[in-house]
Design a protein around this motif. Structure first.
Motif, PDB file in Angstrom:
ATOM      1  N   ASP A  83     -17.192  49.005  48.373  1.00 33.73           N
ATOM      2  CA  ASP A  83     -16.644  47.732  48.844  1.00 33.73           C
ATOM      3  C   ASP A  83     -16.230  46.869  47.657  1.00 33.73           C
ATOM      4  O   ASP A  83     -16.679  47.090  46.532  1.00 33.73           O
ATOM      5  N   THR A  84     -15.357  45.923  47.911  1.00 33.06           N
ATOM      6  CA  THR A  84     -14.972  44.956  46.882  1.00 33.06           C
ATOM      7  C   THR A  84     -15.365  43.551  47.331  1.00 33.06           C
ATOM      8  O   THR A  84     -15.596  43.288  48.511  1.00 33.06           O
ATOM      9  N   SER A  85     -15.432  42.655  46.374  1.00 33.22           N
ATOM     10  CA  SER A  85     -15.967  41.317  46.604  1.00 33.22           C
ATOM     11  C   SER A  85     -15.076  40.471  47.518  1.00 33.22           C
ATOM     12  O   SER A  85     -13.848  40.472  47.366  1.00 33.22           O
ATOM     13  N   PRO A  86     -15.689  39.702  48.427  1.00 41.43           N
ATOM     14  CA  PRO A  86     -14.918  38.744  49.224  1.00 41.43           C
ATOM     15  C   PRO A  86     -14.535  37.497  48.441  1.00 41.43           C
ATOM     16  O   PRO A  86     -13.863  36.607  48.986  1.00 41.43           O
ATOM     17  N   ASP A  87     -14.942  37.415  47.161  1.00 40.28           N
ATOM     18  CA  ASP A  87     -14.593  36.232  46.347  1.00 40.28           C
ATOM     19  C   ASP A  87     -13.090  36.106  46.135  1.00 40.28           C
ATOM     20  O   ASP A  87     -12.581  35.008  45.896  1.00 40.28           O
ATOM     21  N   TYR A  88     -12.384  37.245  46.179  1.00 39.19           N
ATOM     22  CA  TYR A  88     -10.942  37.234  45.943  1.00 39.19           C
ATOM     23  C   TYR A  88     -10.330  38.406  46.697  1.00 39.19           C
ATOM     24  O   TYR A  88     -10.972  39.450  46.847  1.00 39.19           O
ATOM     25  N   THR A  89      -9.120  38.238  47.153  1.00 40.61           N
ATOM     26  CA  THR A  89      -8.534  39.245  48.040  1.00 40.61           C
ATOM     27  C   THR A  89      -8.385  40.620  47.380  1.00 40.61           C
ATOM     28  O   THR A  89      -8.023  40.725  46.207  1.00 40.61           O
ATOM     29  N   GLY A  90      -8.685  41.653  48.156  1.00 41.93           N
ATOM     30  CA  GLY A  90      -8.489  43.031  47.715  1.00 41.93           C
ATOM     31  C   GLY A  90      -7.418  43.733  48.538  1.00 41.93           C
ATOM     32  O   GLY A  90      -7.342  44.963  48.552  1.00 41.93           O
ATOM     33  N   LYS A  91      -6.571  42.936  49.193  1.00 43.32           N
ATOM     34  CA  LYS A  91      -5.506  43.486  50.025  1.00 43.32           C
ATOM     35  C   LYS A  91      -4.229  43.657  49.209  1.00 43.32           C
ATOM     36  O   LYS A  91      -3.859  42.782  48.429  1.00 43.32           O
ATOM     37  N   ASN A  92      -3.580  44.780  49.391  1.00 45.87           N
ATOM     38  CA  ASN A  92      -2.322  45.083  48.694  1.00 45.87           C
ATOM     39  C   ASN A  92      -2.473  45.061  47.178  1.00 45.87           C
ATOM     40  O   ASN A  92      -1.655  44.465  46.448  1.00 45.87           O
ATOM     41  N   VAL A  93      -3.531  45.704  46.691  1.00 45.70           N
ATOM     42  CA  VAL A  93      -3.731  45.812  45.246  1.00 45.70           C
ATOM     43  C   VAL A  93      -2.604  46.657  44.655  1.00 45.70           C
ATOM     44  O   VAL A  93      -2.292  47.745  45.142  1.00 45.70           O
ATOM     45  N   ASN A  94      -1.997  46.124  43.610  1.00 51.55           N
ATOM     46  CA  ASN A  94      -0.867  46.787  42.957  1.00 51.55           C
ATOM     47  C   ASN A  94      -1.195  46.964  41.478  1.00 51.55           C
ATOM     48  O   ASN A  94      -0.807  46.149  40.644  1.00 51.55           O
ATOM     49  N   PRO A  95      -1.931  48.030  41.127  1.00 48.19           N
ATOM     50  CA  PRO A  95      -2.386  48.181  39.738  1.00 48.19           C
ATOM     51  C   PRO A  95      -1.237  48.379  38.764  1.00 48.19           C
ATOM     52  O   PRO A  95      -0.251  49.056  39.054  1.00 48.19           O
ATOM     53  N   GLN A  96      -1.371  47.751  37.583  1.00 49.51           N
ATOM     54  CA  GLN A  96      -0.369  47.868  36.530  1.00 49.51           C
ATOM     55  C   GLN A  96      -0.958  48.678  35.369  1.00 49.51           C
ATOM     56  O   GLN A  96      -2.102  48.442  34.970  1.00 49.51           O
ATOM     57  N   ILE A  97      -0.196  49.600  34.837  1.00 44.55           N
ATOM     58  CA  ILE A  97      -0.646  50.441  33.726  1.00 44.55           C
ATOM     59  C   ILE A  97      -0.047  49.914  32.428  1.00 44.55           C
ATOM     60  O   ILE A  97       1.182  49.812  32.299  1.00 44.55           O
ATOM     61  N   VAL A  98      -0.906  49.559  31.483  1.00 42.32           N
ATOM     62  CA  VAL A  98      -0.460  49.059  30.179  1.00 42.32           C
ATOM     63  C   VAL A  98      -0.814  50.115  29.142  1.00 42.32           C
ATOM     64  O   VAL A  98      -1.975  50.257  28.750  1.00 42.32           O
ATOM     65  N   GLU A  99       0.183  50.863  28.694  1.00 46.56           N
ATOM     66  CA  GLU A  99      -0.047  51.919  27.703  1.00 46.56           C
ATOM     67  C   GLU A  99      -0.121  51.319  26.299  1.00 46.56           C
ATOM     68  O   GLU A  99       0.594  50.370  25.968  1.00 46.56           O
ATOM     69  N   ASN A 100      -1.000  51.881  25.477  1.00 46.41           N
ATOM     70  CA  ASN A 100      -1.083  51.525  24.057  1.00 46.41           C
ATOM     71  C   ASN A 100      -1.095  50.000  23.869  1.00 46.41           C
ATOM     72  O   ASN A 100      -0.225  49.415  23.210  1.00 46.41           O
ATOM     73  N   TYR A 101      -2.083  49.354  24.444  1.00 48.20           N
ATOM     74  CA  TYR A 101      -2.183  47.890  24.414  1.00 48.20           C
ATOM     75  C   TYR A 101      -2.089  47.362  22.979  1.00 48.20           C
ATOM     76  O   TYR A 101      -2.777  47.837  22.075  1.00 48.20           O
ATOM     77  N   ASP A 102      -1.234  46.360  22.783  1.00 50.33           N
ATOM     78  CA  ASP A 102      -0.927  45.878  21.434  1.00 50.33           C
ATOM     79  C   ASP A 102      -1.735  44.655  20.992  1.00 50.33           C
ATOM     80  O   ASP A 102      -1.506  44.107  19.912  1.00 50.33           O
ATOM     81  N   GLY A 103      -2.689  44.227  21.822  1.00 52.87           N
ATOM     82  CA  GLY A 103      -3.526  43.096  21.431  1.00 52.87           C
ATOM     83  C   GLY A 103      -2.928  41.740  21.751  1.00 52.87           C
ATOM     84  O   GLY A 103      -3.492  40.711  21.379  1.00 52.87           O
ATOM     85  N   LYS A 104      -1.789  41.708  22.415  1.00 53.85           N
ATOM     86  CA  LYS A 104      -1.125  40.445  22.747  1.00 53.85           C
ATOM     87  C   LYS A 104      -1.309  40.102  24.226  1.00 53.85           C
ATOM     88  O   LYS A 104      -1.959  40.830  24.973  1.00 53.85           O
ATOM     89  N   ASP A 105      -0.708  38.981  24.636  1.00 56.41           N
ATOM     90  CA  ASP A 105      -0.768  38.571  26.038  1.00 56.41           C
ATOM     91  C   ASP A 105      -0.170  39.653  26.934  1.00 56.41           C
ATOM     92  O   ASP A 105       0.834  40.287  26.576  1.00 56.41           O
TER      93      ASP A 105
END
Length: 413
Positions: A83-105
């Motif tokens: 299960d996931t927390s009811p503190d914040y919505t878990g509906k329509n989760v759209n995961p983003q893949i960040v390859e080789n993270y560069d340490g920036k925003d």
């Protein structure tokens, strides 16, 4: 050892299934949609060749990776919640893949200007060069605890495919409703049949925990008296003012935002009031049992003191224990922590042994007869839009599970 793309695909297939739990529901699981992932997991475990795969009427999924050694080895277990927390919505989760993270925003959502920044979340900087999975800024991610599930299933798959790695019987279980404090409530410890287990439900890489808060809730009802404000002198009793006195009389700096490590707190989580009646909900937390009992007494004594200032009782307070520090149950079996620590070191992960500022299924399971330390699953910033998980951390957690299985068999050879 563990295929990176395979881990990513498995994890994203889990987090895109909405499994948010509901504290207002009295059923188990608390939401019907949790069955979607529970059933998927049961079928997946069967396809991987695990034995004794079962899913009970409350959606607890259990299975066995059968022993491949001739000698007797203690049955161990691994546990995560879906299960996931009811503190914040878990509906329509759209995961983003960040390859080789560069340490920036990281721009999570350009349109809404939602940014995951190391200026605020400094832990990001330890993952430069790695692959991160983030949200799109509009939901939580669900790494708590679908990262743990990913790791357990992936370890099970690896062990089934590599019989040269020797191990005893390994039991696994996936539970509903952990996020609303009920993950262990209907856990059948006897059926599980393990001598000890590990929850894969920690945060950053290296975490190993066998201490957690003692926890209680406090529901407080404050009674007032409403009369016309134009004629209220000597007659009106404003319950909100009494509630304010109660709040201000508790130690101001013993709250979550002012405490860390083993320091306990009082936490006002909800307040709703009118002149006639105000209701407050607190949670009480402390690692030390004596301090925990003292905190409960402080609240009871304060209610009694305020009641003594009025002709009639104006405060009702009900305190309920929720869970206790598992250290008491794990310390007599510290070899199970030592095995996990050795497993981490053997794969070049530095163990970070520290207390949990919260609770896990493991705390309740430990008091149900299943000692159950907690191991990192890899995620950060749980329960909100800034949640992320490094893929490399999930791979390492998977390797820890495999190594614990192997080391346990060796120690009992």
């Amino acid at each position: 050892m563990i295929d990176k793309k395979h881990i990513i695909d498995r994890f994203t297939s889990y987090v895109t299934i909405d499994t948010e739990s509901d504290p207002k529901s009295e059923s188990t699981p608390s939401t019907e949609k949790q069955w979607d992932l529970a059933n998927k997991l049961a079928e997946e475990l069967k396809e991987l060749g695990l034995k004794d795969v079962s899913i009970d009427k409350h959606a607890y999924v259990m299975a066995t990776i059968p022993s491949n050694v001739p000698h007797k080895v203690p049955t161990i277990g691994f546990v995560s919640h879906f299960d996931t927390s009811p503190d914040y919505t878990g509906k329509n989760v759209n995961p983003q893949i960040v390859e080789n993270y560069d340490g920036k925003d990281i721009i999570l959502n350009k349109e809404k200007n939602i940014v995951l920044s190391p200026d605020y979340f400094e832990d990001l900087l330890q993952y430069k060069g790695q692959t991160l999975i983030t949200t799109d800024g509009t939901t939580l991610l669900g790494a708590d605890d679908k990262a743990g599930i990913t790791e357990i299933v992936s370890a099970a798959e690896y062990l089934m495919q590599h019989p040269e790695i020797k191990h005893g019987d390994i039991r696994i279980c996936f539970t509903p409703d952990e996020e609303i404090g009920r993950g262990a409530h209907k856990f059948d410890v006897k059926k599980f049949g393990a001598e000890w287990a590990y929850t894969m439900d920690g945060s950053q890489i290296g975490e190993l925990e066998y201490e957690n808060f003692n926890a209680a809730s406090a529901d407080i009802k404050v009674h007032g008296k409403i009369v016309h404000p134009g004629y209220a002198k000597g007659k009106m009793v404003n319950s909100m003012y009494i509630a304010q006195d109660f709040i201000n009389s508790l130690p101001r700096f013993e709250t979550p935002e002012h405490t860390e490590d083993r320091q306990g707190f009082f936490h006002l989580t909800q307040i709703e009031g009118k002149v006639e009646e105000t209701n407050m909900h607190y949670i009480i937390r402390d690692h030390d049992k004596e301090h925990f009992e003292a905190r409960k007494k402080v609240m009871l004594d304060l209610a009694a003191e305020i009641n003594g200032q009025h002709e009639k009782e104006v405060i009702e307070i009900e305190i309920k224990d929720q869970y206790f520090n598992m250290r008491e149950k794990v310390e007599p079996m510290m070899h199970i922590v030592a095995i996990a620590e050795e497993a981490m070191k053997s794969i070049n992960v530095k163990p970070n042994i520290k207390p949990i500022r919260g609770g896990t299924d493991g705390s309740q399971l430990s008091y149900m007869g299943l000692p159950c330390p907690n191991i990192f699953a890899g995620g950060h910033n749980f329960h909100g839009r800034y949640e992320y998980v490094p893929v490399e951390s999930m791979i390492k957690a998977t390797e820890v599970i495999v190594k614990i299985a192997e080391l346990t068999a060796k120690k009992y050879a």
